[in-house]
Design a protein around this motif. Structure first.
Motif, PDB file in Angstrom:
ATOM      1  N   ARG A  95      -4.762   5.864 -11.353  1.00 36.53           N
ATOM      2  CA  ARG A  95      -4.956   4.630 -10.240  1.00 36.53           C
ATOM      3  C   ARG A  95      -3.717   5.504  -8.799  1.00 36.53           C
ATOM      4  O   ARG A  95      -3.315   5.632  -8.677  1.00 36.53           O
ATOM      5  CB  ARG A  95      -3.567   3.597 -10.450  1.00 36.53           C
ATOM      6  N   VAL A  96      -4.919   4.974  -7.953  1.00 39.94           N
ATOM      7  CA  VAL A  96      -4.822   5.545  -6.161  1.00 39.94           C
ATOM      8  C   VAL A  96      -4.326   4.720  -6.099  1.00 39.94           C
ATOM      9  O   VAL A  96      -5.061   3.644  -5.350  1.00 39.94           O
ATOM     10  CB  VAL A  96      -6.283   6.057  -6.181  1.00 39.94           C
ATOM     11  N   SER A  97      -3.400   4.913  -4.960  1.00 41.55           N
ATOM     12  CA  SER A  97      -3.586   3.965  -4.019  1.00 41.55           C
ATOM     13  C   SER A  97      -3.550   4.550  -2.782  1.00 41.55           C
ATOM     14  O   SER A  97      -2.836   5.595  -1.950  1.00 41.55           O
ATOM     15  CB  SER A  97      -1.876   3.365  -3.788  1.00 41.55           C
ATOM     16  N   ILE A  98      -4.597   3.969  -1.623  1.00 41.38           N
ATOM     17  CA  ILE A  98      -4.389   4.498  -0.460  1.00 41.38           C
ATOM     18  C   ILE A  98      -4.150   3.805   0.702  1.00 41.38           C
ATOM     19  O   ILE A  98      -4.497   2.381   1.335  1.00 41.38           O
ATOM     20  CB  ILE A  98      -6.066   4.773  -0.165  1.00 41.38           C
ATOM     21  N   ARG A  99      -2.699   3.844   1.768  1.00 44.55           N
ATOM     22  CA  ARG A  99      -2.806   3.284   2.723  1.00 44.55           C
ATOM     23  C   ARG A  99      -2.771   3.874   4.054  1.00 44.55           C
ATOM     24  O   ARG A  99      -2.547   5.329   4.146  1.00 44.55           O
ATOM     25  CB  ARG A  99      -1.190   3.190   2.516  1.00 44.55           C
ATOM     26  N   ARG A 100      -3.298   3.859   4.621  1.00 47.20           N
ATOM     27  CA  ARG A 100      -3.702   4.056   6.036  1.00 47.20           C
ATOM     28  C   ARG A 100      -3.440   3.697   7.834  1.00 47.20           C
ATOM     29  O   ARG A 100      -3.046   1.771   7.246  1.00 47.20           O
ATOM     30  CB  ARG A 100      -5.572   3.906   6.202  1.00 47.20           C
TER      31      ARG A 100
ATOM     32  N   SER B  90       3.661   7.764 -15.524  1.00 48.33           N
ATOM     33  CA  SER B  90       4.489   7.829 -15.088  1.00 48.33           C
ATOM     34  C   SER B  90       4.921   8.457 -14.322  1.00 48.33           C
ATOM     35  O   SER B  90       5.334   8.732 -13.447  1.00 48.33           O
ATOM     36  CB  SER B  90       5.785   7.839 -15.767  1.00 48.33           C
ATOM     37  N   THR B  91       3.678   9.183 -14.162  1.00 47.68           N
ATOM     38  CA  THR B  91       3.476  10.629 -12.735  1.00 47.68           C
ATOM     39  C   THR B  91       2.780  10.018 -11.902  1.00 47.68           C
ATOM     40  O   THR B  91       1.830   9.086 -11.706  1.00 47.68           O
ATOM     41  CB  THR B  91       3.261  12.012 -13.399  1.00 47.68           C
TER      42      THR B  91
END
Length: 284
Positions: free
Chosen positions: A202-207, A226-227
């Motif tokens: 799961r990838v979260s990207i904030r710009r 959990s990592t």
């Protein structure tokens, strides 16, 4: 298209740092930045996050670049320099055109990937800081810098140093093709938050855009169970007139501006890329 069957010129005696036969030769100077974001980001996680940046995409881009740079490459025995070459996906295509090709990058993991390609003919690879290129003046007839591999450093003067080094290693009359994102369009369409799944993670990207530093900042968090691992990108934004001014200060004369690798003219509102073709020998 790359010219099939062109006789490949013999390499001249190599300046320090030039690599032959796919060997990686270190020409690395110590970075001025302390723990810079780009030192840790360009590795396996980076490759996993951007699977679309594949060999098919690179072939199209390299074919376009070669068509522009081929008339200039013979101006020096070094042929073409791929500056910030990454995994070598562009360099291997460029090398099929018959000129010597050298790829330079700071990332050891990406250079290892490049070396493992074992292409024929095989580019040389050098690990080096683009602010201090380990090549003699006038070593190359052409230099190319793909995919916004520019504007990474904390100090804006380092960006000028990079282009100055390009001007130094280019032979008189040689050409530089630089490719960055079109800042006007990117900032107008900026997506502040994105969630996606890549290779089971799961990838979260904030710009965000920091107007004070003029840097586009991206925070990438990759979660597996959990990592969680967090990486950052920070790239300084340049408009067309600013980039052209930087090139001119390095003695590079702008001869064309494209908006994408299809050769379309640059349009500040619509073009996804800003691709400048400049030629060495312009007034500083």
């Amino acid at each position: 298209m790359l010219v099939a069957g062109r006789e490949r010129p013999a390499r001249a005696a190599a300046p320090f740092g030039v690599a032959d036969g796919g060997r990686i030769i270190e020409g690395l100077s110590t970075s001025d930045d302390r723990d810079p974001w780009y030192a840790s980001w360009f590795g396996e996680e980076y490759l996993a996050l951007y699977p679309s940046r594949d060999d098919l995409e690179a072939a199209r881009q390299a074919q376009f670049a070669f068509g522009l740079l081929a008339p200039y490459a013979p101006k020096a025995s070094g042929g073409i320099l791929d500056l910030a070459c990454g995994t070598g996906r562009h360099a291997v295509v460029l090398s099929r055109g018959g000129f010597p090709v050298t790829g330079v990058d700071l990332s050891a993991p990406l250079l290892s990937r490049a070396r493992a390609r074992r292409a024929e003919p095989d580019p040389g690879y050098v690990r080096a800081d683009m602010r201090r290129l380990p090549f003699g003046s006038g070593s190359f007839g052409a230099v190319v810098n793909f995919f916004t591999s520019f504007g990474y450093f904390d100090d804006p003067s380092d960006d000028l140093r990079v282009v100055g080094e390009v001007g130094r290693v280019l032979a008189t009359g040689g050409a530089f093709l630089s490719d960055v994102f079109n800042a006007t369009r990117v900032l107008a369409t900026l997506v502040s938050h994105e969630e996606k799944t890549v290779a089971g993670e799961r990838v979260s990207i904030r710009r965000r855009y920091d107007a004070a530093t003029r840097r586009l900042e991206k925070e990438i968090t990759m979660r597996s169970g959990s990592t969680a691992r967090t990486f950052r990108e920070r790239v300084r934004v340049y408009l067309r007139d600013e980039l052209e001014s930087i090139h001119r200060s390095a003695g590079l004369r702008v001869v064309a501006a494209f908006g994408d690798f299809d050769g379309s003219p640059f349009d500040a509102k619509r073009s996804p890329r800003l691709i400048l073709l400049t030629v060495s020998g312009g007034a500083r």
